[in-house]
Design a protein around this motif. Structure first.
Motif, mmCIF file in Angstrom:
data_model
loop_
_atom_site.group_PDB
_atom_site.id
_atom_site.type_symbol
_atom_site.label_atom_id
_atom_site.label_comp_id
_atom_site.label_asym_id
_atom_site.label_seq_id
_atom_site.Cartn_x
_atom_site.Cartn_y
_atom_site.Cartn_z
ATOM 1 N N TYR A 21 0.836 -1.205 0.000
ATOM 2 C CA TYR A 21 0.000 0.000 0.000
ATOM 3 C C TYR A 21 0.874 1.260 0.000
ATOM 4 O O TYR A 21 0.655 2.178 -0.790
ATOM 5 C CB TYR A 21 -0.930 -0.021 1.209
ATOM 6 C CG TYR A 21 -1.849 1.170 1.320
ATOM 7 C CD1 TYR A 21 -2.698 1.537 0.286
ATOM 8 C CD2 TYR A 21 -1.880 1.934 2.483
ATOM 9 C CE1 TYR A 21 -3.544 2.634 0.392
ATOM 10 C CE2 TYR A 21 -2.732 3.025 2.601
ATOM 11 C CZ TYR A 21 -3.555 3.367 1.551
ATOM 12 O OH TYR A 21 -4.396 4.450 1.670
ATOM 13 N N ASN A 22 1.867 1.301 0.870
ATOM 14 C CA ASN A 22 2.736 2.471 0.947
ATOM 15 C C ASN A 22 3.586 2.634 -0.303
ATOM 16 O O ASN A 22 3.785 3.749 -0.787
ATOM 17 C CB ASN A 22 3.591 2.412 2.213
ATOM 18 C CG ASN A 22 2.799 2.845 3.424
ATOM 19 O OD1 ASN A 22 2.757 4.005 3.750
ATOM 20 N ND2 ASN A 22 2.124 1.896 4.061
ATOM 21 N N LEU A 23 4.074 1.539 -0.867
ATOM 22 C CA LEU A 23 4.814 1.628 -2.127
ATOM 23 C C LEU A 23 3.928 2.211 -3.228
ATOM 24 O O LEU A 23 4.349 3.087 -3.984
ATOM 25 C CB LEU A 23 5.335 0.247 -2.548
ATOM 26 C CG LEU A 23 6.479 -0.340 -1.730
ATOM 27 C CD1 LEU A 23 6.732 -1.783 -2.144
ATOM 28 C CD2 LEU A 23 7.746 0.498 -1.868
ATOM 29 N N ALA A 24 2.698 1.714 -3.306
ATOM 30 C CA ALA A 24 1.772 2.194 -4.334
ATOM 31 C C ALA A 24 1.464 3.684 -4.143
ATOM 32 O O ALA A 24 1.443 4.449 -5.109
ATOM 33 C CB ALA A 24 0.482 1.373 -4.309
ATOM 34 N N ALA A 29 4.443 5.789 -5.195
ATOM 35 C CA ALA A 29 4.743 5.707 -6.627
ATOM 36 C C ALA A 29 3.643 6.356 -7.464
ATOM 37 O O ALA A 29 3.683 6.298 -8.691
ATOM 38 C CB ALA A 29 4.922 4.246 -7.042
ATOM 39 N N GLY A 30 2.646 6.947 -6.811
ATOM 40 C CA GLY A 30 1.578 7.632 -7.536
ATOM 41 C C GLY A 30 0.578 6.700 -8.193
ATOM 42 O O GLY A 30 -0.123 7.101 -9.129
ATOM 43 N N LEU A 31 0.468 5.468 -7.711
ATOM 44 C CA LEU A 31 -0.467 4.521 -8.299
ATOM 45 C C LEU A 31 -1.880 4.758 -7.772
ATOM 46 O O LEU A 31 -2.075 5.317 -6.687
ATOM 47 C CB LEU A 31 -0.019 3.088 -8.000
ATOM 48 C CG LEU A 31 1.393 2.720 -8.456
ATOM 49 C CD1 LEU A 31 1.679 1.253 -8.166
ATOM 50 C CD2 LEU A 31 1.619 3.039 -9.923
ATOM 51 N N HIS A 32 -2.869 4.348 -8.556
ATOM 52 C CA HIS A 32 -4.273 4.452 -8.140
ATOM 53 C C HIS A 32 -4.591 3.311 -7.180
ATOM 54 O O HIS A 32 -4.306 2.148 -7.484
ATOM 55 C CB HIS A 32 -5.227 4.347 -9.337
ATOM 56 C CG HIS A 32 -5.236 5.547 -10.218
ATOM 57 N ND1 HIS A 32 -5.464 6.817 -9.762
ATOM 58 C CD2 HIS A 32 -5.046 5.661 -11.556
ATOM 59 C CE1 HIS A 32 -5.409 7.665 -10.759
ATOM 60 N NE2 HIS A 32 -5.150 6.989 -11.869
ATOM 61 N N ILE A 33 -5.191 3.644 -6.052
ATOM 62 C CA ILE A 33 -5.605 2.627 -5.090
ATOM 63 C C ILE A 33 -7.034 2.236 -5.427
ATOM 64 O O ILE A 33 -7.939 3.069 -5.418
ATOM 65 C CB ILE A 33 -5.510 3.150 -3.639
ATOM 66 C CG1 ILE A 33 -4.113 3.697 -3.356
ATOM 67 C CG2 ILE A 33 -5.921 2.059 -2.660
ATOM 68 C CD1 ILE A 33 -2.968 2.732 -3.580
ATOM 69 N N ILE A 34 -7.230 0.975 -5.749
ATOM 70 C CA ILE A 34 -8.553 0.469 -6.121
ATOM 71 C C ILE A 34 -9.268 -0.108 -4.906
ATOM 72 O O ILE A 34 -10.464 0.115 -4.705
ATOM 73 C CB ILE A 34 -8.426 -0.594 -7.233
ATOM 74 C CG1 ILE A 34 -7.822 0.067 -8.476
ATOM 75 C CG2 ILE A 34 -9.767 -1.254 -7.530
ATOM 76 C CD1 ILE A 34 -7.365 -0.915 -9.527
ATOM 77 N N CYS A 51 -5.551 -3.715 -3.742
ATOM 78 C CA CYS A 51 -5.478 -3.680 -5.204
ATOM 79 C C CYS A 51 -5.115 -2.280 -5.646
ATOM 80 O O CYS A 51 -5.638 -1.295 -5.114
ATOM 81 C CB CYS A 51 -6.823 -4.051 -5.836
ATOM 82 S SG CYS A 51 -7.408 -5.698 -5.446
ATOM 83 N N PHE A 52 -4.225 -2.186 -6.617
ATOM 84 C CA PHE A 52 -3.844 -0.888 -7.162
ATOM 85 C C PHE A 52 -3.520 -1.059 -8.637
ATOM 86 O O PHE A 52 -3.336 -2.178 -9.126
ATOM 87 C CB PHE A 52 -2.664 -0.273 -6.401
ATOM 88 C CG PHE A 52 -1.501 -1.199 -6.192
ATOM 89 C CD1 PHE A 52 -0.498 -1.307 -7.138
ATOM 90 C CD2 PHE A 52 -1.404 -1.953 -5.032
ATOM 91 C CE1 PHE A 52 0.573 -2.151 -6.957
ATOM 92 C CE2 PHE A 52 -0.326 -2.810 -4.837
ATOM 93 C CZ PHE A 52 0.663 -2.901 -5.801
ATOM 94 N N ALA A 53 -3.494 0.071 -9.355
ATOM 95 C CA ALA A 53 -3.219 0.053 -10.794
ATOM 96 C C ALA A 53 -2.354 1.257 -11.143
ATOM 97 O O ALA A 53 -2.387 2.279 -10.457
ATOM 98 C CB ALA A 53 -4.524 0.107 -11.586
#
Length: 175
Positions: A15-18, A21-26, A58-60
């Motif tokens: 979660y923290n990496l995502a 890194a500016g990823l979308h949290i789903i 989940c992230f994208a």
């Protein structure tokens, strides 16, 4: 290498990496209590729990390029990185604001309120409410902040057995 906490340490790391890194949290679920207190491995509001098949992380990627998640796990440490072929012209941070603590109650083993002395058979846990934000610093100097979540970690009653229970004594005397 101990029992418990391993999966949530991994999901919290992911979660923290995502986030960073500016990823979308789903999909992300916080814990229901703050079981670790001051010994927690990530701050409240930045934790993530998993419980297959009900709760997942989940992230994208919103980026125009693929990313690679690299995790390392050994007996003493878990670490990770999210890598991509392009160096981003922005930076992400996560900020968590406290909205207050939730005190625990002292109760007897049957759940009745208790304010007298006795033996603590289960320590109480203070609850908390927090609000988490992701802050984006762009290369043009602009700053944007977006709320990620508002999480509540419930308090856990402290159970006290034996001893004089002042609240019951007064209740009996009033009859």
């Amino acid at each position: 290498t101990s029992i418990g906490g391993g999966l949530c340490q991994l999901s919290g790391l992911l979660y923290n990496l995502a986030l960073l890194a500016g990823l979308h949290i789903i999909e992300r679920f916080p814990h229901t209590i703050d079981a670790y207190g001051a010994m927690r491995y990530v701050p409240l509001g930045r934790d993530a729990t998993v419980a297959y098949p009900w709760k997942d992380i989940c992230f994208a990627t919103p980026h125009e390029y693929p990313v690679c998640v690299r995790l390392t796990v050994d007996d003493a440490r878990t670490s990770g990185r999210i890598e991509g072929p392009v160096r981003e012209a922005r930076r992400w941070e996560v900020r968590v604001d406290s909205l207050g603590e939730i005190p625990f109650r002292r109760v007897s083993p049957d759940g009745e309120p208790r304010d007298g002395d006795g033996v603590v058979t289960r320590r109480g846990l203070v609850g908390a409410r927090v609000r988490a934000f992701r802050v984006v610093y762009a290369s043009d100097g602009s700053i944007q902040s977006k709320m990620l979540s508002e999480d509540t970690y419930r308090a856990v009653d402290e159970v006290v057995d034996g001893g004089a229970d002042v609240s019951r004594t007064h209740a009996l005397a009033d009859r």
